[in-house]
Design a protein around this motif. Structure first.
Motif, PDB file in Angstrom:
ATOM      1  N   ILE A  12       0.847  -1.201   0.000  1.00  0.00           N
ATOM      2  CA  ILE A  12       0.000   0.000   0.000  1.00  0.00           C
ATOM      3  C   ILE A  12       0.882   1.251   0.000  1.00  0.00           C
ATOM      4  CG2 ILE A  12      -1.655   1.344   1.364  1.00  0.00           C
ATOM      5  CD1 ILE A  12      -2.852  -1.409   2.258  1.00  0.00           C
ATOM      6  N   ILE A  13       1.944   1.237   0.787  1.00  0.00           N
ATOM      7  CA  ILE A  13       2.884   2.369   0.822  1.00  0.00           C
ATOM      8  C   ILE A  13       3.504   2.568  -0.559  1.00  0.00           C
ATOM      9  CG2 ILE A  13       5.068   3.226   1.795  1.00  0.00           C
ATOM     10  CD1 ILE A  13       2.721   3.294   3.757  1.00  0.00           C
ATOM     11  N   ALA A  14       3.942   1.472  -1.173  1.00  0.00           N
ATOM     12  CA  ALA A  14       4.541   1.554  -2.515  1.00  0.00           C
ATOM     13  C   ALA A  14       3.531   2.100  -3.525  1.00  0.00           C
ATOM     14  CB  ALA A  14       5.042   0.179  -2.953  1.00  0.00           C
ATOM     15  N   SER A  15       2.297   1.669  -3.431  1.00  0.00           N
ATOM     16  CA  SER A  15       1.254   2.174  -4.339  1.00  0.00           C
ATOM     17  C   SER A  15       0.990   3.656  -4.100  1.00  0.00           C
ATOM     18  CB  SER A  15      -0.047   1.383  -4.155  1.00  0.00           C
ATOM     19  OG  SER A  15       0.093   0.079  -4.644  1.00  0.00           O
ATOM     20  N   ALA A  16       1.014   4.067  -2.842  1.00  0.00           N
ATOM     21  CA  ALA A  16       0.823   5.491  -2.521  1.00  0.00           C
ATOM     22  C   ALA A  16       1.926   6.330  -3.160  1.00  0.00           C
ATOM     23  CB  ALA A  16       0.804   5.688  -1.005  1.00  0.00           C
ATOM     24  N   ILE A  17       3.152   5.849  -3.096  1.00  0.00           N
ATOM     25  CA  ILE A  17       4.287   6.561  -3.701  1.00  0.00           C
ATOM     26  C   ILE A  17       4.106   6.646  -5.215  1.00  0.00           C
ATOM     27  CG2 ILE A  17       6.780   6.437  -4.146  1.00  0.00           C
ATOM     28  CD1 ILE A  17       7.003   5.223  -1.249  1.00  0.00           C
ATOM     29  N   GLU A  18       3.632   5.570  -5.817  1.00  0.00           N
ATOM     30  CA  GLU A  18       3.406   5.573  -7.269  1.00  0.00           C
ATOM     31  C   GLU A  18       2.301   6.547  -7.662  1.00  0.00           C
ATOM     32  OE1 GLU A  18       2.852   1.550  -8.636  1.00  0.00           O
ATOM     33  OE2 GLU A  18       4.751   0.925  -7.749  1.00  0.00           O
ATOM     34  N   ILE A  19       1.237   6.622  -6.873  1.00  0.00           N
ATOM     35  CA  ILE A  19       0.152   7.569  -7.155  1.00  0.00           C
ATOM     36  C   ILE A  19       0.686   8.999  -7.088  1.00  0.00           C
ATOM     37  CG2 ILE A  19      -1.990   8.563  -6.244  1.00  0.00           C
ATOM     38  CD1 ILE A  19      -2.794   5.662  -5.454  1.00  0.00           C
ATOM     39  N   ILE A  20       1.467   9.302  -6.056  1.00  0.00           N
ATOM     40  CA  ILE A  20       2.055  10.642  -5.921  1.00  0.00           C
ATOM     41  C   ILE A  20       2.953  10.941  -7.108  1.00  0.00           C
ATOM     42  CG2 ILE A  20       3.604  12.090  -4.532  1.00  0.00           C
ATOM     43  CD1 ILE A  20       2.595  10.462  -2.050  1.00  0.00           C
ATOM     44  N   SER A  21       3.744   9.957  -7.511  1.00  0.00           N
ATOM     45  CA  SER A  21       4.653  10.137  -8.643  1.00  0.00           C
ATOM     46  C   SER A  21       3.905  10.366  -9.951  1.00  0.00           C
ATOM     47  CB  SER A  21       5.557   8.908  -8.778  1.00  0.00           C
ATOM     48  OG  SER A  21       6.404   9.032  -9.895  1.00  0.00           O
ATOM     49  N   ASN A  32      -8.541   6.196  -4.578  1.00  0.00           N
ATOM     50  CA  ASN A  32      -7.532   5.890  -5.596  1.00  0.00           C
ATOM     51  C   ASN A  32      -6.578   4.794  -5.136  1.00  0.00           C
ATOM     52  OD1 ASN A  32      -8.614   7.794  -7.290  1.00  0.00           O
ATOM     53  ND2 ASN A  32      -7.075   9.357  -6.835  1.00  0.00           N
ATOM     54  N   LEU A  33      -6.217   4.855  -3.866  1.00  0.00           N
ATOM     55  CA  LEU A  33      -5.295   3.868  -3.316  1.00  0.00           C
ATOM     56  C   LEU A  33      -5.934   2.483  -3.260  1.00  0.00           C
ATOM     57  CD1 LEU A  33      -2.433   3.625  -2.277  1.00  0.00           C
ATOM     58  CD2 LEU A  33      -3.226   4.374  -0.032  1.00  0.00           C
ATOM     59  N   ALA A 100       9.783   6.348  -8.783  1.00  0.00           N
ATOM     60  CA  ALA A 100       8.649   7.031  -8.147  1.00  0.00           C
ATOM     61  C   ALA A 100       9.040   7.727  -6.841  1.00  0.00           C
ATOM     62  CB  ALA A 100       7.520   6.042  -7.894  1.00  0.00           C
ATOM     63  N   ILE A 101       9.981   7.153  -6.089  1.00  0.00           N
ATOM     64  CA  ILE A 101      10.337   7.718  -4.789  1.00  0.00           C
ATOM     65  C   ILE A 101      10.964   9.109  -4.930  1.00  0.00           C
ATOM     66  CG2 ILE A 101      12.677   6.767  -4.540  1.00  0.00           C
ATOM     67  CD1 ILE A 101      10.130   6.726  -1.725  1.00  0.00           C
ATOM     68  N   SER A 102      11.586   9.388  -6.060  1.00  0.00           N
ATOM     69  CA  SER A 102      12.230  10.692  -6.249  1.00  0.00           C
ATOM     70  C   SER A 102      11.225  11.835  -6.201  1.00  0.00           C
ATOM     71  CB  SER A 102      13.008  10.735  -7.568  1.00  0.00           C
ATOM     72  OG  SER A 102      12.124  10.696  -8.672  1.00  0.00           O
ATOM     73  N   THR A 103       9.968  11.526  -6.477  1.00  0.00           N
ATOM     74  CA  THR A 103       8.953  12.575  -6.480  1.00  0.00           C
ATOM     75  C   THR A 103       8.762  13.203  -5.101  1.00  0.00           C
ATOM     76  OG1 THR A 103       6.774  13.148  -7.321  1.00  0.00           O
ATOM     77  CG2 THR A 103       6.918  11.164  -6.013  1.00  0.00           C
ATOM     78  N   LEU A 104       9.098  12.478  -4.042  1.00  0.00           N
ATOM     79  CA  LEU A 104       8.928  13.032  -2.693  1.00  0.00           C
ATOM     80  C   LEU A 104       9.786  14.272  -2.475  1.00  0.00           C
ATOM     81  CD1 LEU A 104       8.561   9.888  -0.429  1.00  0.00           C
ATOM     82  CD2 LEU A 104       6.800  11.387  -1.335  1.00  0.00           C
ATOM     83  N   MET A 105      10.945  14.324  -3.114  1.00  0.00           N
ATOM     84  CA  MET A 105      11.777  15.521  -2.989  1.00  0.00           C
ATOM     85  C   MET A 105      11.088  16.733  -3.593  1.00  0.00           C
ATOM     86  SD  MET A 105      15.781  14.569  -3.412  1.00  0.00           S
ATOM     87  CE  MET A 105      16.334  16.168  -2.865  1.00  0.00           C
ATOM     88  N   LEU A 106      10.272  16.507  -4.603  1.00  0.00           N
ATOM     89  CA  LEU A 106       9.566  17.612  -5.246  1.00  0.00           C
ATOM     90  C   LEU A 106       8.278  17.977  -4.513  1.00  0.00           C
ATOM     91  CD1 LEU A 106       9.998  16.438  -8.955  1.00  0.00           C
ATOM     92  CD2 LEU A 106      11.415  18.061  -7.685  1.00  0.00           C
TER      93      LEU A 106
END
Length: 197
Positions: A12-21, A32-33, A100-106
């Motif tokens: 679920i955490i990985a999917s949340a990161i992908e949605i944000i990305s 959505n999740l 996808a995780i790189s999007t958190l910096m943005l």
């Protein structure tokens, strides 16, 4: 707590990161999740109390990764500049393998405005900047680089350079990997700051 519960929570955490990305922070909803995870919204609440709780876990996941890299770099032998390069290369490798995780910096700005993630993301940013600034200060003291900028200015410049590469990567296709692009730039940047022999 069963292993399946843990693994499902991690998914679920990985999917949340992908949605944000893919669609931005505002697209992260329980609906959505749940849809991405092929489950009902009601079942989602078995794992998380709501979307803010999911977001806290996403930030926590990212901060734990930060801590692990710093711990590894601190234990390494070598010059301060080499440690800085190794630190940045670890991020670049991670971002290449988990784009996808790189999007958190943005998303830092929005995460700072969310009451549930504010303290954790602020701590994460501060710890990262302090770590980079400390290595820069030691590099200046040992005459590995010139003191053209203060250690904190150097840390902010390095972080800005990383964020610029992340943003560029998201809008412009590159044949080379993120790691190749960013580390080439980092090496050139440190060459400019090299202490004259």
């Amino acid at each position: 707590m069963s292993e399946s519960f843990i693994s499902r929570k991690d998914r679920i955490i990985a999917s949340a990161i992908e949605i944000i990305s893919d669609s931005g922070l505002s697209a992260l909803t329980t609906r959505n999740l749940a849809q991405k995870e092929n489950m009902s919204e009601a079942l989602m609440y078995k794992y998380f109390g709501g979307i803010d709780e999911v977001l806290v876990e996403v930030v926590d996941y990212y901060c734990r990764f930060d801590n692990q890299i710093r711990y590894t770099i601190k234990a390494k032998e070598g010059t301060n500049i080499q440690k800085l390069k190794d630190y940045l290369e670890a991020y670049a490798t991670y971002y290449d393998n988990y784009y996808a995780i790189s999007t958190l910096m943005l998303q830092y700005e929005e995460l700072l405005h969310n009451m549930d993630t504010r303290d954790k993301i602020a701590w994460c940013i501060t710890e990262r900047l302090d770590f980079i600034a400390d290595l820069c200060e030691k590099a200046i003291e040992s005459k590995e680089i010139i003191d053209l900028l203060t250690p904190m200015e150097l840390a902010n410049n390095i972080t800005g350079l990383v964020m610029t590469h992340i943003l560029s990567r998201r809008i412009i296709y590159n044949k080379r990997t993120f790691k190749q692009e960013m580390m080439d730039n980092i090496h050139k940047w440190f060459e400019l700051l090299k202490y004259p022999e």
